[in-house]
Write a protein that holds these residues in place. Structure first.
Motif, PDB file in Angstrom:
ATOM      1  N   UNK A  57       0.826  -1.206   0.000  1.00 25.34           N
ATOM      2  CA  UNK A  57       0.000   0.000   0.000  1.00 25.34           C
ATOM      3  C   UNK A  57       0.865   1.262   0.000  1.00 25.34           C
ATOM      4  N   UNK A  58       1.937   1.247   0.784  1.00 27.21           N
ATOM      5  CA  UNK A  58       2.827   2.414   0.843  1.00 27.21           C
ATOM      6  C   UNK A  58       3.452   2.676  -0.522  1.00 27.21           C
ATOM      7  N   UNK A  59       3.864   1.606  -1.223  1.00 25.01           N
ATOM      8  CA  UNK A  59       4.477   1.779  -2.538  1.00 25.01           C
ATOM      9  C   UNK A  59       3.484   2.325  -3.553  1.00 25.01           C
ATOM     10  N   UNK A  60       2.310   1.690  -3.669  1.00 22.60           N
ATOM     11  CA  UNK A  60       1.362   2.119  -4.710  1.00 22.60           C
ATOM     12  C   UNK A  60       0.837   3.524  -4.445  1.00 22.60           C
ATOM     13  N   UNK A  61       0.701   3.908  -3.179  1.00 21.49           N
ATOM     14  CA  UNK A  61       0.270   5.268  -2.869  1.00 21.49           C
ATOM     15  C   UNK A  61       1.368   6.278  -3.197  1.00 21.49           C
ATOM     16  N   UNK A  62       2.622   5.942  -2.865  1.00 20.00           N
ATOM     17  CA  UNK A  62       3.734   6.869  -3.103  1.00 20.00           C
ATOM     18  C   UNK A  62       3.952   7.136  -4.588  1.00 20.00           C
ATOM     19  N   UNK A  63       3.706   6.125  -5.427  1.00 15.77           N
ATOM     20  CA  UNK A  63       3.928   6.269  -6.865  1.00 15.77           C
ATOM     21  C   UNK A  63       2.631   6.509  -7.637  1.00 15.77           C
ATOM     22  N   UNK A  64       1.497   6.447  -6.965  1.00 12.30           N
ATOM     23  CA  UNK A  64       0.220   6.727  -7.623  1.00 12.30           C
ATOM     24  C   UNK A  64      -0.200   5.682  -8.629  1.00 12.30           C
ATOM     25  N   UNK A  65       0.206   4.413  -8.424  1.00  8.20           N
ATOM     26  CA  UNK A  65      -0.044   3.362  -9.408  1.00  8.20           C
ATOM     27  C   UNK A  65      -1.041   2.311  -8.942  1.00  8.20           C
ATOM     28  N   UNK A  66      -1.688   2.536  -7.806  1.00  4.40           N
ATOM     29  CA  UNK A  66      -2.692   1.587  -7.362  1.00  4.40           C
ATOM     30  C   UNK A  66      -3.894   1.597  -8.284  1.00  4.40           C
ATOM     31  N   UNK A  67      -4.587   0.472  -8.360  1.00  4.60           N
ATOM     32  CA  UNK A  67      -5.807   0.364  -9.163  1.00  4.60           C
ATOM     33  C   UNK A  67      -6.924  -0.095  -8.244  1.00  4.60           C
ATOM     34  N   UNK A  68      -8.009   0.662  -8.205  1.00  8.29           N
ATOM     35  CA  UNK A  68      -9.121   0.368  -7.297  1.00  8.29           C
ATOM     36  C   UNK A  68      -9.674  -1.027  -7.540  1.00  8.29           C
ATOM     37  N   UNK A  69      -9.882  -1.780  -6.461  1.00  9.20           N
ATOM     38  CA  UNK A  69     -10.508  -3.110  -6.480  1.00  9.20           C
ATOM     39  C   UNK A  69      -9.720  -4.147  -7.266  1.00  9.20           C
ATOM     40  N   UNK A  70      -8.433  -3.904  -7.508  1.00 13.47           N
ATOM     41  CA  UNK A  70      -7.603  -4.870  -8.242  1.00 13.47           C
ATOM     42  C   UNK A  70      -6.226  -4.956  -7.597  1.00 13.47           C
ATOM     43  N   UNK A  71      -5.556  -6.097  -7.834  1.00 18.20           N
ATOM     44  CA  UNK A  71      -4.172  -6.227  -7.358  1.00 18.20           C
ATOM     45  C   UNK A  71      -3.179  -5.719  -8.399  1.00 18.20           C
ATOM     46  N   UNK A  72      -3.659  -5.442  -9.594  1.00 20.75           N
ATOM     47  CA  UNK A  72      -2.768  -4.922 -10.624  1.00 20.75           C
ATOM     48  C   UNK A  72      -2.280  -3.531 -10.236  1.00 20.75           C
ATOM     49  N   UNK A  73      -1.230  -3.075 -10.873  1.00 17.49           N
ATOM     50  CA  UNK A  73      -0.771  -1.695 -10.746  1.00 17.49           C
ATOM     51  C   UNK A  73      -0.710  -1.108 -12.146  1.00 17.49           C
ATOM     52  N   UNK A  74      -0.591   0.185 -12.222  1.00 13.46           N
ATOM     53  CA  UNK A  74      -0.529   0.857 -13.517  1.00 13.46           C
ATOM     54  C   UNK A  74       0.900   0.853 -14.053  1.00 13.46           C
ATOM     55  N   UNK A  75       1.007   0.840 -15.392  1.00  9.60           N
ATOM     56  CA  UNK A  75       2.289   1.105 -16.045  1.00  9.60           C
ATOM     57  C   UNK A  75       2.755   2.490 -15.644  1.00  9.60           C
ATOM     58  N   UNK A  76       4.023   2.626 -15.371  1.00 12.18           N
ATOM     59  CA  UNK A  76       4.545   3.956 -15.110  1.00 12.18           C
ATOM     60  C   UNK A  76       6.055   3.979 -15.129  1.00 12.18           C
ATOM     61  N   UNK A  77       6.606   5.171 -15.298  1.00 16.19           N
ATOM     62  CA  UNK A  77       8.046   5.412 -15.184  1.00 16.19           C
ATOM     63  C   UNK A  77       8.250   6.607 -14.278  1.00 16.19           C
ATOM     64  N   UNK A  78       9.244   6.507 -13.400  1.00 18.28           N
ATOM     65  CA  UNK A  78       9.500   7.537 -12.404  1.00 18.28           C
ATOM     66  C   UNK A  78      11.007   7.735 -12.283  1.00 18.28           C
ATOM     67  N   UNK A  79      11.454   8.959 -12.407  1.00 16.23           N
ATOM     68  CA  UNK A  79      12.876   9.275 -12.284  1.00 16.23           C
ATOM     69  C   UNK A  79      13.140  10.021 -10.995  1.00 16.23           C
ATOM     70  N   UNK A  80      14.075   9.513 -10.197  1.00 13.04           N
ATOM     71  CA  UNK A  80      14.404  10.137  -8.924  1.00 13.04           C
ATOM     72  C   UNK A  80      15.894  10.439  -8.833  1.00 13.04           C
TER      73      UNK A  80
END
Length: 196
Positions: free
Chosen positions: A128-151
Motif C-alpha cells: 500500500x505504501x508503494x502504490x500510494x507513493x507512486x500513484x499506481x494503485x488500481x481500485x478493487x484490483x491487485x494490478x498496478x498501472x504502467x509507469x516510469x519515475x525518475x528520482x
C-alpha cells in the motif's frame, strides 16, 4: 479555495473500460517519504526499499503484467535507451506479478540487466505504501498501472503514467525530460514543469 485532492478521480483506459487509479502521481520536486520493503524477483538478492531509491539516480518502472507485450516492451526499451544515454543510471522494475513470471524475461530477453521486484509477496503495508507513493494503485484490483519515475537522491524529477494502459510508457520522451531535469542546475534542483 480548498486544495484539490489529486488522489481522487484519477483514471486510465484499459481496453474499453476505465480503471480508477489510487494515490497521487508524484510531481517534480516531491520527495519520496514512504517506507516499504518489496521482495526481489529477478537479479536482486535484497528487497527494494525506499532508502535504496533515495540514493543516486534511479528510474523506477512499474509493470502490471509481465506476460503482456506492453510490459515486455517497457522493460526492453528502457534497458536499451538507458544503456545508450546514461549507462550508470540504475533501473528498478516493480511488478504486480508473482516472481515466477520474471522467468519469461530470462527466457526471451536474457541480456536485461535491471533488477526486478514483485509486489505479489510484499506485506500489505509495504504494498500500500508503494502504490500510494507512486500513484499506481488500481481500485478493487491487485494490478498496478504502467509507469516510469525518475528520482535523484529521493526527489522525483519526472513521472509518467500513460492514460492508455494497454500501451507501454513512451520511454524516449520520459528519459528526455528526466535527463533535462538532472542537468537543471548545479545543485540538481529540478525546473518546475507542471506538465509531467
Amino acid at each position: 479555495m480548498t486544495p484539490r485532492d489529486e488522489s481522487v478521480g484519477r483514471s486510465a483506459r484499459l481496453g474499453e473500460e476505465r480503471i480508477s487509479l489510487l494515490g497521487r502521481m508524484p510531481r517534480p520536486g516531491d520527495r519520496l517519504v514512504a517506507d516499504f520493503v518489496i521482495p526481489p524477483a529477478r537479479l536482486a538478492q535484497e528487497p527494494l526499499t525506499a532508502s535504496c531509491l533515495r540514493q543516486g539516480l534511479v528510474v523506477v518502472s512499474t509493470l502490471p503484467n509481465i506476460q503482456k507485450q506492453a510490459c515486455i516492451a517497457q522493460i526492453v526499451d528502457l534497458e536499451e535507451q538507458v544503456h545508450e544515454q546514461r549507462p550508470a543510471l540504475r533501473i528498478m522494475h516493480v511488478s504486480a506479478d508473482p516472481a515466477e513470471y520474471w522467468h519469461e524475461v530470462d527466457q526471451f530477453h536474457p541480456s536485461i540487466r535491471a533488477a526486478g521486484y514483485s509486489l505479489d509477496r510484499a506485506d500489505p503495508i509495504s504494498r500500500e505504501a508503494f502504490v500510494q507513493a507512486f500513484g499506481v494503485g488500481v481500485a478493487s484490483q491487485r494490478r498496478i498501472a504502467h509507469g516510469l519515475f525518475g528520482l535523484q537522491e529521493g526527489v522525483f524529477l519526472a513521472a509518467e503514467i500513460p492514460d492508455d494502459q494497454m500501451r507501454p510508457v513512451g520511454v524516449q520522451d520520459f528519459l528526455t525530460v528526466f535527463m533535462q531535469r538532472i542537468g537543471a542546475s548545479p545543485s540538481g534542483t529540478p525546473r518546475h514543469d507542471p506538465e509531467r
